[in-house]
Design a protein around this motif. Sequence first.
Motif, short mmCIF file in Angstrom:
data_model
loop_
_atom_site.label_atom_id
_atom_site.label_comp_id
_atom_site.label_asym_id
_atom_site.label_seq_id
_atom_site.Cartn_x
_atom_site.Cartn_y
_atom_site.Cartn_z
N VAL A 212 -7.12 4.60 -12.37
CA VAL A 212 -7.17 3.20 -11.95
C VAL A 212 -5.76 2.62 -11.89
O VAL A 212 -5.38 1.94 -10.92
CB VAL A 212 -8.06 2.39 -12.90
N VAL A 213 -4.96 2.89 -12.92
CA VAL A 213 -3.58 2.39 -12.93
C VAL A 213 -2.79 3.01 -11.77
O VAL A 213 -1.98 2.33 -11.12
CB VAL A 213 -2.91 2.71 -14.27
N LEU A 214 -3.03 4.29 -11.48
CA LEU A 214 -2.34 4.94 -10.36
C LEU A 214 -2.68 4.27 -9.04
O LEU A 214 -1.80 4.03 -8.20
CB LEU A 214 -2.73 6.43 -10.32
N ILE A 215 -3.95 3.94 -8.83
CA ILE A 215 -4.37 3.27 -7.59
C ILE A 215 -3.69 1.90 -7.46
O ILE A 215 -3.22 1.52 -6.38
CB ILE A 215 -5.90 3.14 -7.56
N VAL A 216 -3.64 1.16 -8.58
CA VAL A 216 -3.00 -0.16 -8.54
C VAL A 216 -1.51 -0.04 -8.27
O VAL A 216 -0.94 -0.81 -7.47
CB VAL A 216 -3.26 -0.90 -9.87
N GLU A 217 -0.85 0.93 -8.90
CA GLU A 217 0.60 1.10 -8.71
C GLU A 217 0.91 1.52 -7.28
O GLU A 217 1.93 1.11 -6.71
CB GLU A 217 1.14 2.13 -9.70
N ILE A 218 0.05 2.35 -6.68
CA ILE A 218 0.26 2.72 -5.27
C ILE A 218 0.18 1.49 -4.38
O ILE A 218 0.97 1.32 -3.44
CB ILE A 218 -0.77 3.78 -4.85
N ALA A 219 -0.76 0.59 -4.68
CA ALA A 219 -0.88 -0.64 -3.90
C ALA A 219 0.37 -1.51 -4.05
O ALA A 219 0.86 -2.08 -3.07
CB ALA A 219 -2.12 -1.41 -4.33
N ILE A 220 0.89 -1.61 -5.25
CA ILE A 220 2.07 -2.45 -5.49
C ILE A 220 3.29 -1.88 -4.77
O ILE A 220 4.05 -2.62 -4.11
CB ILE A 220 2.32 -2.59 -7.00
#
Length: 251
Positions: A45-53
């Motif tokens: 989940v954190v990886l998906i959010v960081e990719i978006a950022i």
Amino acid sequence: AEIVLAKFVAAWLTGLSFAVIAVPFMLVAAVSGGVDPLVVFVSLVVLIVEIAIIAAIGVGLSGILARPLFSVAVTYLVVAALVIGTPIAFTLGGAAVRTEVTQSYRSYVYDESGMTANPPECGPWETTTYEVPRFDTVWWILSANPFVILADATPARFDSSGYPEDLFGNFSYLVRSAQIPPESERVSWDDCARMPQPQQQLTPEQLYNQTTPSWFVGLAVQPVLAAALLWWGGSRTRTPSRTLPPGTRIA
């Protein structure tokens, strides 16, 4: 706005495609290494959010800067600032803000032969002062680091003594311990205390539960930066434009 948002979605989906390819290998490594499934889920989940950022930062800078190669280079620099620059800024900021600590101690009075009187006589209190860095004033800078967000967002596991059991837990404990301000006065030694009271020291688990989650602060700082760059990039891509320098892209 439509151009910028569409490019952001496209960049995010492109980044997620690489993450999808890596997921099977991550799952095999997690199962073979005995990693908690909750740790794997939170990490994804954190990886998906960081990719978006990161995608938002890159698209925003692409709209702000006219030259494609320069916008790519600046995006790399911003990511490097989050990964490498935050620890440097945290260290320099903590070292720049310092506070004075007074340390007190006393001991018995000894004669020339090295013996004490009977009963022993207490000597006067002696104090020394020194300065210590105040990392508790700049800990929030470190919370913007993507690796700090990943480690701190993962639920920490502690043993019966209150110490972390995994790498993420140890890393999260070190980051959160920076929030604790130093004591202004300390008693390092007292020979004359009849019953010296042991100093109560928090276990890593107690400190972890009493401090602010760094990942929460980091995920509040990074989206603000990404949204600001997207808004700026969107304002630069408004059409029609009155004047454009030669070679300027509008998206």
